[in-house]
Design a protein around this motif. Sequence first.
Motif, PDB file in Angstrom:
ATOM      1  N   LEU A  61     -29.545 -16.577 -40.995  1.00 15.95           N
ATOM      2  CA  LEU A  61     -29.031 -15.284 -40.529  1.00 15.95           C
ATOM      3  C   LEU A  61     -29.672 -14.903 -39.195  1.00 15.95           C
ATOM      4  O   LEU A  61     -29.011 -14.335 -38.319  1.00 15.95           O
ATOM      5  N   GLY A  62     -30.956 -15.237 -39.040  1.00 10.68           N
ATOM      6  CA  GLY A  62     -31.602 -15.009 -37.747  1.00 10.68           C
ATOM      7  C   GLY A  62     -30.894 -15.769 -36.641  1.00 10.68           C
ATOM      8  O   GLY A  62     -30.638 -15.232 -35.555  1.00 10.68           O
ATOM      9  N   LEU A  63     -30.551 -17.011 -36.934  1.00 11.76           N
ATOM     10  CA  LEU A  63     -29.867 -17.836 -35.927  1.00 11.76           C
ATOM     11  C   LEU A  63     -28.458 -17.315 -35.637  1.00 11.76           C
ATOM     12  O   LEU A  63     -27.945 -17.500 -34.536  1.00 11.76           O
ATOM     13  N   VAL A  64     -27.824 -16.667 -36.629  1.00  8.87           N
ATOM     14  CA  VAL A  64     -26.515 -16.051 -36.381  1.00  8.87           C
ATOM     15  C   VAL A  64     -26.652 -14.988 -35.291  1.00  8.87           C
ATOM     16  O   VAL A  64     -25.941 -15.003 -34.286  1.00  8.87           O
ATOM     17  N   PHE A  65     -27.624 -14.084 -35.481  1.00 10.00           N
ATOM     18  CA  PHE A  65     -27.790 -13.002 -34.498  1.00 10.00           C
ATOM     19  C   PHE A  65     -28.194 -13.557 -33.139  1.00 10.00           C
ATOM     20  O   PHE A  65     -27.683 -13.135 -32.101  1.00 10.00           O
TER      21      PHE A  65
END
Lengths: 331, 480
Positions: A90-94
């Motif tokens: 999810l961090g990499l999504v943002f």
Amino acid sequence: MDLTIIWAFIIAFAVFAYVVMDGFDLGIGILFPTFKVGLERDQAMNSIAPVWDGNETWLVLGGGGLMAAFPLAYAIILPATYPLIIAMLLGLVFRGVAFEFRWRDPRHRALWDFAFTAGSLIAALSQGMILGALLQGIDATGRAYSGSWFDWLTPYTLLTGIGTVAGYALLGATWLVWKLEGEAQAHAYRLAFRSAIATLVLLAAVSLYTPFLDADYFDRWFAMPNFLFASQVPLLTAILAYFLFRGLAKKQEAAPFWLSLGLFGLGMAGLGVSMWPYVVPSQITIWDAAAPERSQMFMLVGVAITLPLILAYTAWAYWVFRGKVGEDGYH
Amino acid sequence: MFETFDALLLARIQFAFTVSFHFIFPAFSIGLASYLAVLEGLWLKTGKAIYLDLFRYWIKIFAVAFAMGVVSGIVMSYQFGTNWSVFSDKAGPVIGPLMAYEVLTAFFLEAGFLGVMLFGMSRVGKKLHFAATCMVALGTFVSAFWILSVNSWMQTPVGFEMGANGQFLPGPSWWDIVFNPSFPYRLVHTVIAAYLTTAFVVGGVGAWHLLKDASNGHARKMFSMAMWMAALVAPIQIFAGDMHGLNTLEHQPQKVMAMEGHYQSHPDGAPLILFGIPDSAEKRVKYAIEIPKASSLILKHDLNAPLAGLDTIPDDEEPPVGIIFWSFRIMVGIGFAMLGIGAWSLLARMRRKLYDWHWLHRAALVMAPSGFVAVIAGWITTEVGRQPYVIYNLLRTSDAASPLDAPAVGASLAAFVVVYFAVFSVGTWYILKLMSGPPHTGEAGVKRTEKGPIRTAGITPGPTQNPGGSQPVPGNEGEV
């Protein structure tokens, strides 16, 4: 040398390539708020905009390759670090969408800049903690993870997590030293100096902590004759650290980045000393987890053909965007 | 929270949610990358600036869509391990290498050349830039090749041996595994679907701008190109879908039974149920509107051919009928609507009204997102149709999940839902904003600097300033 050992090195190479290449992307994300709104931030982001996607692909090779070459390890490590993996993704999504979104919506640019930093920080912290969780040991029974879903949260994993954040910040800062000019570059020098200190302190702390997690680790580092080889790792680290600080003091532009990569390389070597030949420490060796020879051979053909090409066109893409970012981005 | 839920069900919902969201972006970017390559190629060949303008118009949209595809795709490569670890362990030796090939031959290719494609025109020159665009387009196709091979192997597994530890191990021939029986059909059907999806998006955007200004030459060009795709490719897609269906009948008969709503066997010709309400409790389709013997005609090319129904399948091996029955009809319905638009556009061309027939433009506008609905419906049909198995007839979905507690799976599902809706809704909004700006002469490329004109939303110069799209904007030749 058997195929399993070759594959262990290929996966290790993919993980290392990811860590250093996306490492400086994530590091720039972590340091992003310290750059001035406007040209400095635009330049910092432009310096990686053409390459971040390729850098991140090594993570897919590391994960996909682990599933293909060591499916049992993949099937045990991922459930064991489940919340960390999800947080990282999810961090990499943002982080990833911020590259595009901040340019699409100037009125909410501050929001996407925050998403860029928060995403990078969460991804970096999660990755470091995954490493820590692996090193501190994973409970496995039969062919499955048998611990609970919060085993990964310990002081040790927090230490490895913060250490990774500091290390990525060092990579990001030294990359920016190389790519920026003027006041922004001077700022990057200061950041590099501070993050180098933080990285080395935390690296030392992790290195001293790790041998006491498990008697096996201790023996691999301190029993003769291992000690003679293993002790080269901290020795070389000290030498590289000296040249890094000297390079920063002398305002060298490219050398600090390469020396920081060297520090990560030594960290990887140290990791190898601790873990070899296990893929899940003290439980599952690379041979236990390995896919059958047919799978390994089929993929090795692919790697032998494509990896040189990948490295060549990746190098070309970096070459195309060489030099200082400048004020006009890459246009 | 989530303690009372079933961890398996939550894991299934999570996979369905993340893969459906992800699939939207490649379904668009596979077609759009090829469209961009065609536009740039036409520009290099003809030297006409309109193709470069269209290229720059669409590449800004491509950049946003591609970023969303990348970040949602990385999630997929880890979902196998986080939520389906037993499946990963058992099937890893067979499907893992195919996914590794996808990374090596497709992901690196796309990602490696994307930077040059987006930012590198002035640095590498036109020809190398075109080569980079082609590499990105090729990468999207190669990616589809491998991942559909993986999926097809899970649908029609062949070429493996069972290991003593319960793993599926590769047999002597990788060719058999890669080119498993359903793969060629699925590949053709899915890739054409991606092209059609893109064609209808491009056509919808062109139609929107034609409705506002029928004289916009750029809108005319993109609308015309999209309508050629619709007219030529929609019939091919319907044919390919039919072939795919026959292949499914051969290898996964219960999936076709569920698609057709055939609870009962029909020894002397099965009816084609157009609509109705499947009732799995009573094992019949209520209020069915049907054409007698037509299903046998389509599937067996013989009016009186017998067709087995779900009564020949044990209850615990049947897929859920209701979902598949409906998703299949949605997909097919959209396919025929696409065919209709294509035919309509040919009629409009014959009457020389392609750019002035507003009802055609309105219809094309309504159909703009239809490709996404169709690919998701098709995907649901084939994936739910494989249930209750994850590897058809060999490994049950219920035996494939990770040993996780429901709260862990539920919490991560909630996180994915919140983040995906927030992030991808905003991204879709940005894409719509880009699309709402009319394509015009002197289109700016992907600009990444505060200095100089920023056309982040593609609305400067606005429609009032530049109604005909005819004023050249100097100073950005060679930029993309």
